[in-house]
Design an enzyme around this catalytic site. Structure first.
Site, PDB file in Angstrom:
ATOM      1  CE  LYS A  22      -1.630   1.647   4.068  1.00  0.00           C
ATOM      2  NZ  LYS A  22      -1.368   3.069   4.355  1.00  0.00           N
ATOM      3  CG  ASN A  23       2.580   2.685   3.566  1.00  0.00           C
ATOM      4  OD1 ASN A  23       1.389   3.008   3.460  1.00  0.00           O
ATOM      5  ND2 ASN A  23       3.153   2.477   4.730  1.00  0.00           N
ATOM      6  NE  ARG A  94       1.940  11.876   7.586  1.00  0.00           N
ATOM      7  CZ  ARG A  94       2.417  13.054   7.920  1.00  0.00           C
ATOM      8  NH1 ARG A  94       1.606  14.016   8.283  1.00  0.00           N
ATOM      9  NH2 ARG A  94       3.707  13.286   7.907  1.00  0.00           N
ATOM     10  CB  CYS A 118      -3.489   7.006  11.159  1.00  0.00           C
ATOM     11  SG  CYS A 118      -4.035   5.479  10.403  1.00  0.00           S
ATOM     12  NE  ARG A 123       1.405  10.095  10.548  1.00  0.00           N
ATOM     13  CZ  ARG A 123       0.965   9.037   9.868  1.00  0.00           C
ATOM     14  NH1 ARG A 123      -0.219   8.568  10.077  1.00  0.00           N
ATOM     15  NH2 ARG A 123       1.743   8.463   8.980  1.00  0.00           N
ATOM     16  N   PRO A 124       2.990  16.440  11.376  1.00  0.00           N
ATOM     17  CG  PRO A 124       4.708  17.771  12.220  1.00  0.00           C
ATOM     18  CD  PRO A 124       3.957  16.493  12.468  1.00  0.00           C
ATOM     19  CB  VAL A 125       3.340  18.095   5.768  1.00  0.00           C
ATOM     20  CG1 VAL A 125       2.427  16.894   5.791  1.00  0.00           C
ATOM     21  CG2 VAL A 125       2.537  19.392   5.763  1.00  0.00           C
ATOM     22  CG  ASP A 126       7.812  20.078  10.051  1.00  0.00           C
ATOM     23  OD1 ASP A 126       7.200  18.991   9.999  1.00  0.00           O
ATOM     24  OD2 ASP A 126       8.774  20.262  10.806  1.00  0.00           O
ATOM     25  CG  LEU A 127      10.768  17.044   8.195  1.00  0.00           C
ATOM     26  CD1 LEU A 127      11.353  15.659   8.400  1.00  0.00           C
ATOM     27  CD2 LEU A 127      11.809  18.102   8.512  1.00  0.00           C
ATOM     28  CG  ASP A 308       3.431   1.386   9.586  1.00  0.00           C
ATOM     29  OD1 ASP A 308       3.119   2.238  10.435  1.00  0.00           O
ATOM     30  OD2 ASP A 308       3.546   1.652   8.375  1.00  0.00           O
ATOM     31  CB  ILE A 330       8.155   6.296  14.378  1.00  0.00           C
ATOM     32  CG1 ILE A 330       9.297   5.287  14.215  1.00  0.00           C
ATOM     33  CG2 ILE A 330       7.921   7.069  13.079  1.00  0.00           C
ATOM     34  CD1 ILE A 330      10.610   5.832  13.717  1.00  0.00           C
ATOM     35  NE  ARG A 400      -6.572   4.830   5.790  1.00  0.00           N
ATOM     36  CZ  ARG A 400      -5.681   5.511   6.504  1.00  0.00           C
ATOM     37  NH1 ARG A 400      -5.919   5.816   7.752  1.00  0.00           N
ATOM     38  NH2 ARG A 400      -4.553   5.906   5.958  1.00  0.00           N
TER      39      ARG A 400
END
Ligand code: UD1
Length: 424
Positions: A22-23, A94, A118, A123-127, A308, A330, A400
C-alpha cells in the site's frame, strides 16, 4: 459500519499470498503526475486508500484505469488540468501530500490542502515543505492549504533531513527528478518503498543514485516517460500475517515474502521462539509448542523494527511468557490499541513512549474498537489467540490497508467473519 468477528483457538496452517505494498503504491501513483505518458503499475493492492489516491489524481485531471480487478493501474496525466488538491479528499489520507512535489516540479505551481490521516500523533508536513523550499519553491500557508510556486522550475540543492521521514523523502525525490541541476538528499529514508519508487522513477528516465542508503543523489532531467512497474511486496502485511501463526500456533507460508524486507522484525520473532524460514516461494513461519518468550522492541526507521508492526507485535507479547517493553520512537500516541487489548485480558502499562506488557496465559474474547489501521489488525490477531469471540468494530480503518483479511486468515483455518452493516 462493518465489524469483524473472530472466534479464537484454531491453529493456522496453510499459505497466505502477500499483496503489493500500500505505502509503495501510494507514492508510485503520484509519480505519474511527472510525465505526460502513462504509468502502469502491476501488483497493486485493492484497498480503500488506493481508491482515495485514485480519486485525488482524477480530481487533478489524471485518467486512472483499474484493470484485472484493480491489480493493474494505468495512470495517465497528459496534462494536469486542476492544480488544487481539495481538503475533502486530502483529509481522508495523509499520503495525499505526495502530489505536491510532482505537480510543482512539472508545472511550477500547486495548491494542496494540509492532510489528515490516522490519528497517531501530530504528523506535521513541515519537512516536505522545508525541502521543497530548499529546491526553490515559494510557499504560502493560507486557509488550511499550501500554495506553492516555482515559476521558473525547481532548482537542485543539498537538503539534509533533520530526522528521517519516509513521505518527505518521497516527495523530494519525485520533485528533484525534474529540477534543474543536482539534488542531494541527506539523512534520507531507506525504506523498501523508497527503493521501489526510485526504481520506478529511473525506469521513467530519472537519474537517481543511492536509494536504500541515507544519501540519495538526483540529477534533474528535462522530462520523464511512461513505464510499467511492479509494486514491491507489502512488508507490513507480510509481518502482520507472520504474526498470525506465531500468536495462534501452526505453520503458515507467506507467499511472496522476503526476509530482507522484514529482517529486524523476523530476528525479533525468532528471539521469541517462533521459527522463520525463507523458502523458494516465500517465508514460512511456525510455532509448534508452548508460549512464545517475551522480547523488548524499539521502533526505528528502516532497517530497524517498523512502527507499523508495533501494535501487532504487542498483541503477540500479550500472550508471551514474561515481561516485554515496547518503545515507540516514531509516533507519539501510538498505543491506542493498548486499552482495547486490556479489555481482552492483557496486562499492559503505558508510560510515555513505552508500553510494558506482562504476558498472560490466555486472552479472552471481547467487543473491541479499531482506532487506526495497524491497531485494528492487532485486535484481530489477539482475537485469534483469545478464548471465545472477539468483535472488532470500526473496521473501515482495516480496509484502508488490508485486502480481504477474513479470506486470507480463514483459508488457513481461522474462524473469522465479516458482519456487514446490513446484517447487523
Ligand atoms: C509513512 C508510512 C506510515 C509509517 C511511517 C513511518 C506511508 C503512506 N505511510 O508515513 O505507514 O508509519 O512512514 O514508517 O508511506 N514528521 C514531521 N514532519 C514531517 C514529516 C514527518 O514531524 O514533515 C514526523 C512524523 O510526525 C513522524 C515521523 O516524522 O513522527 C516519521 O514520519 P514519516 O516517516 O514522514 O511518516 P509518513 O511518511 O507520514
Amino acid at each position: 459500519m462493518d465489524s469483524i468477528l473472530v472466534r479464537g483457538g484454531a491453529e493456522l496452517n496453510g499459505a497466505i499470498p502477500i499483496s503489493g505494498a500500500k505505502n509503495a503504491c501510494l507514492a508510485l501513483m503520484p509519480a505519474a503526475l511527472l510525465s505526460e505518458e502513462p504509468l502502469t503499475l502491476t501488483n497493486a493492492p485493492r484497498l480503500s486508500d488506493i481508491r482515495t489516491m485514485t480519486q485525488l489524481l482524477e480530481s487533478l485531471g489524471c485518467e486512472v484505469a483499474s484493470l484485472q480487478g484493480g491489480r493493474v493501474l494505468v495512470v495517465g496525466t497528459e496534462q494536469i488540468s486542476n492544480h488544487t488538491a481539495e481538503y475533502d479528499i486530502v483529509r481522508k489520507m495523509r499520503a495525499s501530500i505526495l502530489v505536491l512535489g510532482p505537480m510543482l516540479a512539472r508545472d511550477g505551481h500547486a495548491v494542496v490542502s494540509l492532510p489528515g490521516g490516522c490519528a497517531i500523533g501530530a504528523r506535521p508536513v513541515d519537512l516536505h515543505l522545508r525541502g521543497l523550499e530548499a529546491l526553490g519553491a515559494t510557499l504560502d500557508l493560507r486557509d488550511g492549504y499550501v500554495h506553492a510556486e516555482a515559476r521558473g522550475g525547481l532548482k537542485g540543492a543539498v537538503f539534509e533531513f533533520p530526522f528521517v521521514s519516509v513521505g518527505a523523502t518521497e516527495n523530494l525525490l519525485m520533485a528533484a527528478t525534474l529540477a534543474h541541476g543536482t539534488t542531494v538528499l541527506k539523512n534520507a529514508a531507506r525504506e523498501p518503498e523508497i527503493v521501489d519508487l526510485a526504481r520506478c522513477l529511473r525506469a521513467m528516465g530519472a537519474e537517481i543514485e543511492g536509494e536504500g542508503t541515507s544519501t540519495i543523489e538526483i540529477q534533474g532531467v528535462e522530462r520523464l516517460f511512461g513505464t510499467t512497474h511492479p509494486v514491491v511486496t507489502d512488508r507490513i502485511e507480510l509481518g502482520t500475517y507472520m504474526l498470525a501463526p506465531a500468536i495462534a500456533g501452526g505453520d503458515v507460508e507467506l507467499l511472496g515474502g522476503r526476509r530482507d524486507l522484514v529482517t529486524a522484525f523476523a530476528d525479533k520473532l525468532e528471539e521469541t521462539g517462533v521459527e522463520v524460514e525463507q523458502t523458494d516461494t516465500g517465508l514460512r513461519v511456525a510455532r509448534r509448542n508452548g508460549r512464545v518468550r517475551a522480547a523488548d522492541i524499539v521502533t526505528e526507521p528502516f532497517p530497524g523494527f517498523p512502527t507499523d508492526l508495533q501494535a501487532q507485535m504487542m498483541a503477540l507479547m500479550c500472550t508471551a511468557d514474561g515481561v516485554s517493553h515496547l518503545e515507540e520512537r516514531i509516533f507519539e500516541n501510538r498505543f491506542m490499541h493498548a486499552p482495547e487489548l486490556t479489555r481482552m485480558g492483557a496486562r499492559i502499562e503505558v508510560h510515555g513512549g513505552t508500553a510494558t506488557v506482562t504476558g498472560v496465559e490466555r486472552l479472552k474474547g471481547a467487543p473491541v474498537m479499531a482506532t487506526d489501521l495497524r491497531a485494528s489488525v492487532s485486535l484481530i490477531l489477539a482475537g485469534l489467540a483469545a478464548e471465545g469471540e472477539t468483535v472488532v468494530s470500526r473496521v473501515y480503518h482495516l480496509d484502508r490497508g488490508y485486502e480481504h483479511v477474513e479470506d486470507k486468515l480463514s483459508a488457513c483455518g481461522a474462524y473469522i467473519d465479516r458482519i456487514s452493516e446490513a446484517a447487523e
